[in-house]
Design a protein around this motif. Structure first.
Motif, PDB file in Angstrom:
ATOM      1  N   ILE A 135      50.953  24.256  49.623  1.00  0.00           N
ATOM      2  CA  ILE A 135      52.353  24.058  49.226  1.00  0.00           C
ATOM      3  C   ILE A 135      53.076  23.161  50.221  1.00  0.00           C
ATOM      4  O   ILE A 135      53.787  22.213  49.836  1.00  0.00           O
ATOM      5  CB  ILE A 135      53.068  25.415  49.110  1.00  0.00           C
ATOM      6  CG1 ILE A 135      52.506  26.209  47.929  1.00  0.00           C
ATOM      7  CG2 ILE A 135      54.580  25.225  48.945  1.00  0.00           C
ATOM      8  CD1 ILE A 135      53.015  27.626  47.839  1.00  0.00           C
ATOM      9  N   MET A 136      52.892  23.412  51.499  1.00  0.00           N
ATOM     10  CA  MET A 136      53.617  22.630  52.500  1.00  0.00           C
ATOM     11  C   MET A 136      53.106  21.200  52.602  1.00  0.00           C
ATOM     12  O   MET A 136      53.888  20.259  52.799  1.00  0.00           O
ATOM     13  CB  MET A 136      53.554  23.334  53.856  1.00  0.00           C
ATOM     14  CG  MET A 136      54.489  24.531  53.929  1.00  0.00           C
ATOM     15  SD  MET A 136      54.607  25.269  55.573  1.00  0.00           S
ATOM     16  CE  MET A 136      53.157  26.300  55.554  1.00  0.00           C
ATOM     17  N   LEU A 137      51.811  20.992  52.452  1.00  0.00           N
ATOM     18  CA  LEU A 137      51.286  19.630  52.439  1.00  0.00           C
ATOM     19  C   LEU A 137      51.789  18.874  51.207  1.00  0.00           C
ATOM     20  O   LEU A 137      52.059  17.667  51.276  1.00  0.00           O
ATOM     21  CB  LEU A 137      49.760  19.652  52.477  1.00  0.00           C
ATOM     22  CG  LEU A 137      49.137  20.109  53.804  1.00  0.00           C
ATOM     23  CD1 LEU A 137      47.624  20.246  53.678  1.00  0.00           C
ATOM     24  CD2 LEU A 137      49.480  19.136  54.936  1.00  0.00           C
ATOM     25  N   ALA A 138      51.928  19.591  50.081  1.00  0.00           N
ATOM     26  CA  ALA A 138      52.506  18.968  48.888  1.00  0.00           C
ATOM     27  C   ALA A 138      53.973  18.605  49.129  1.00  0.00           C
ATOM     28  O   ALA A 138      54.449  17.557  48.669  1.00  0.00           O
ATOM     29  CB  ALA A 138      52.392  19.915  47.694  1.00  0.00           C
ATOM     30  N   MET A 139      54.697  19.451  49.857  1.00  0.00           N
ATOM     31  CA  MET A 139      56.087  19.153  50.201  1.00  0.00           C
ATOM     32  C   MET A 139      56.174  17.878  51.029  1.00  0.00           C
ATOM     33  O   MET A 139      57.075  17.049  50.829  1.00  0.00           O
ATOM     34  CB  MET A 139      56.697  20.324  50.976  1.00  0.00           C
ATOM     35  CG  MET A 139      56.944  21.567  50.145  1.00  0.00           C
ATOM     36  SD  MET A 139      57.396  23.024  51.153  1.00  0.00           S
ATOM     37  CE  MET A 139      58.869  22.428  51.977  1.00  0.00           C
ATOM     38  N   LEU A 140      55.235  17.700  51.942  1.00  0.00           N
ATOM     39  CA  LEU A 140      55.220  16.484  52.759  1.00  0.00           C
ATOM     40  C   LEU A 140      54.984  15.257  51.892  1.00  0.00           C
ATOM     41  O   LEU A 140      55.591  14.201  52.100  1.00  0.00           O
ATOM     42  CB  LEU A 140      54.136  16.586  53.836  1.00  0.00           C
ATOM     43  CG  LEU A 140      54.326  17.644  54.933  1.00  0.00           C
ATOM     44  CD1 LEU A 140      53.142  17.616  55.887  1.00  0.00           C
ATOM     45  CD2 LEU A 140      55.623  17.414  55.691  1.00  0.00           C
ATOM     46  N   ALA A 141      54.089  15.394  50.905  1.00  0.00           N
ATOM     47  CA  ALA A 141      53.789  14.265  50.028  1.00  0.00           C
ATOM     48  C   ALA A 141      54.983  13.915  49.151  1.00  0.00           C
ATOM     49  O   ALA A 141      55.313  12.735  48.966  1.00  0.00           O
ATOM     50  CB  ALA A 141      52.568  14.592  49.166  1.00  0.00           C
TER      51      ALA A 141
END
Length: 288
Positions: free
Chosen positions: A47-53
């Motif tokens: 979820i957090m890596l997707a937020m970064l993207a």
């Protein structure tokens, strides 16, 4: 005003974390403690890596800083939550609350030894008062329901030491990268650290978790991990590690309130007294 913002952030993080023990207990019916850690932090990392993207946050730590992210992920995520999850499995709530209440004192002692400074008198008094409050809370709770108390104590104390070390290890990263970026990479490395623990102790899950366990997992991922860690890590930009960590004493207080609201449990006189002492101690520590 900025300090007030940081204090609010760490308070909200502790409010979110206070429900984690209840969520873990519900999940343990069909998910092992280490498997729960692996599932929780793997999903949170995605979820957090997707937020970064989505936000196009390319402020990724590099070189030595990425190594620090990996180390803090193992220490502050894998080792800390392995100790907390396993300790919570073995111990009653009263014992767990008392040990968690000692974590701020451990952080303060380690921070003072690392910096070669004497603890501020008001801060030390505040943490001591909060610890007394947690002791009153623990004394007022029932001590039934625990098993293998010594092992559970050691697991939680080991987790507390890891949390104290984590707060100091975070220093080189603060202010250099976005909070979401740091937390995302820490969470990813922390999730990877759970893989050998699961394989060596519990093995891969063979059955689908119960619906209530999945709901608890969702709370642990979105509330306790994604929101909680982003808020707490951001608060470390404006608060000393020992002050931020002292707010962990709010967790048993919030836990009592949530138990009364969600489970309908009555709050006793010792719990009222202990909660008041905790809040007073945190006020002194934060004011210093």
């Amino acid at each position: 005003m900025k300090t007030n913002r940081y204090l609010i952030e760490t308070s909200v993080a502790c409010l979110l974390w206070s429900g984690s023990i209840i969520a873990c207990k519900i999940s343990y019916g069909s998910i092992g403690p280490f498997t729960l850690g692996l599932m929780r932090f793997s999903l949170a990392a995605v979820i957090m890596l997707a937020m970064l993207a989505v936000t196009r946050d390319h402020d990724r730590p590099r070189g030595r800083d990425m190594a620090i992210c990996a180390a803090t992920g193992i220490v502050g995520t894998t080792l800390y939550f392995a100790g907390e999850n396993y300790g919570a499995l073995l111990l009653p709530a009263s014992t767990s609350s008392l040990i968690i209440g000692a974590f701020p004192a451990m952080t303060l002692a380690l921070e003072s030894a690392w910096d070669r400074t004497r603890p501020d008198g008001l801060k030390a008094a505040g943490i001591a008062l909060a610890f007394v409050g947690v002791a009153v809370l623990a004394y007022g709770e029932s001590s039934s329901g625990g098993s293998d108390v010594v092992l559970g104590d050691l697991a939680l104390l080991g987790g507390g030491l890891c949390w104290a070390v984590y707060n100091l290890m975070m220093r080189p990263l603060l202010g250099k990268y976005s909070t979401t970026s740091i937390t995302a990479w820490q969470t990813l490395f922390g999730a990877l650290g759970f893989v050998p623990l699961v394989l060596l102790t519990e093995g891969l899950p063979t059955a689908t978790p119960a619906p209530e366990a999945l709901l608890s997992l969702a709370y642990l991922v979105l509330g306790c991990t994604v929101a909680g860690f982003i808020l707490y890590n951001h608060s470390l930009k404006g608060l000393p590690a020992s002050t931020a960590a002292s707010f962990a004493n709010l967790i048993p207080v919030f836990g009592l309130i949530l138990s009364a609201l969600i489970l309908g449990e009555a709050i006793t006189v010792p719990q009222h007294l202990g909660g008041s002492l905790v809040v007073a101690g945190i006020f002194l520590s934060a004011r210093s």
